[in-house]
Write a protein that holds these residues in place. Sequence first.
Motif, PDB file in Angstrom:
ATOM      1  N   LEU A   8      44.266  38.110  54.084  1.00 51.20           N
ATOM      2  CA  LEU A   8      42.999  37.939  54.669  1.00 51.20           C
ATOM      3  C   LEU A   8      42.313  36.898  54.031  1.00 51.20           C
ATOM      4  N   SER A   9      41.562  36.057  54.769  1.00 48.40           N
ATOM      5  CA  SER A   9      40.596  35.177  54.084  1.00 48.40           C
ATOM      6  C   SER A   9      39.467  35.695  54.019  1.00 48.40           C
ATOM      7  N   THR A  10      38.508  35.793  53.004  1.00 47.24           N
ATOM      8  CA  THR A  10      37.308  36.446  52.795  1.00 47.24           C
ATOM      9  C   THR A  10      36.320  35.528  52.541  1.00 47.24           C
ATOM     10  N   PRO A  41      45.750  44.699  45.332  1.00 40.33           N
ATOM     11  CA  PRO A  41      46.096  44.087  43.968  1.00 40.33           C
ATOM     12  C   PRO A  41      45.263  43.376  43.201  1.00 40.33           C
ATOM     13  N   HIS A  42      43.834  43.417  43.318  1.00 39.77           N
ATOM     14  CA  HIS A  42      42.923  42.550  42.794  1.00 39.77           C
ATOM     15  C   HIS A  42      41.989  43.334  41.988  1.00 39.77           C
ATOM     16  N   THR A  43      41.250  42.578  40.962  1.00 39.10           N
ATOM     17  CA  THR A  43      40.256  43.419  40.148  1.00 39.10           C
ATOM     18  C   THR A  43      38.879  43.110  40.472  1.00 39.10           C
ATOM     19  N   PHE A 114      38.770  46.692  53.559  1.00 43.37           N
ATOM     20  CA  PHE A 114      39.023  45.721  52.236  1.00 43.37           C
ATOM     21  C   PHE A 114      37.620  45.416  51.900  1.00 43.37           C
ATOM     22  N   CYS A 115      37.379  45.410  50.572  1.00 48.01           N
ATOM     23  CA  CYS A 115      36.123  45.086  50.142  1.00 48.01           C
ATOM     24  C   CYS A 115      36.140  43.880  49.203  1.00 48.01           C
ATOM     25  N   PRO A 120      34.690  33.113  48.147  1.00 51.70           N
ATOM     26  CA  PRO A 120      35.806  33.274  49.008  1.00 51.70           C
ATOM     27  C   PRO A 120      37.121  33.171  48.727  1.00 51.70           C
ATOM     28  N   ARG A 121      38.100  33.753  48.898  1.00 60.46           N
ATOM     29  CA  ARG A 121      39.387  33.855  48.382  1.00 60.46           C
ATOM     30  C   ARG A 121      40.443  34.325  49.575  1.00 60.46           C
TER      31      ARG A 121
END
Length: 131
Positions: A8-10, A41-43, A114-115, A120-121
Amino acid sequence: MKLQKFTLSTKREGFYNITAQVRQAVKESGIQDGACAIFCPHTTAGITINENADPDVVTDMLFGLSKAYPDRPEFRHMEGNSSAHLKASAMGSSATVLIENGSLVLGTWQGIYFCEFDGPRTRSYYVKVME
Ligand code: ZN
């Protein structure tokens, strides 16, 4: 069932309701009774379950998290996004939802989110459906 990866694009920060995607993954698996794991899988992003009825709830959660974990001059992390790391750990990096009769066992007002805390990423998350 094979591990499924979603992207997803945030925006800068936000809660993205991914319940429909998880529900679809469960449907495609054909599994009637089991469990479903959702992993981020992100910090500086996370996964949580919270209210999906009133959109003000996630807006208030973002506000509350920013008040609880503000940027501080004492932070040492060179990337400058320690606040986002704290918020991500507060939400957690995964959720497990049970499956009964082919459906997610969620409360009436619950949705899976999803938080994003450092967008943006382009982000991803994994869904594994197990018997
Ligand atoms: Zn960082």
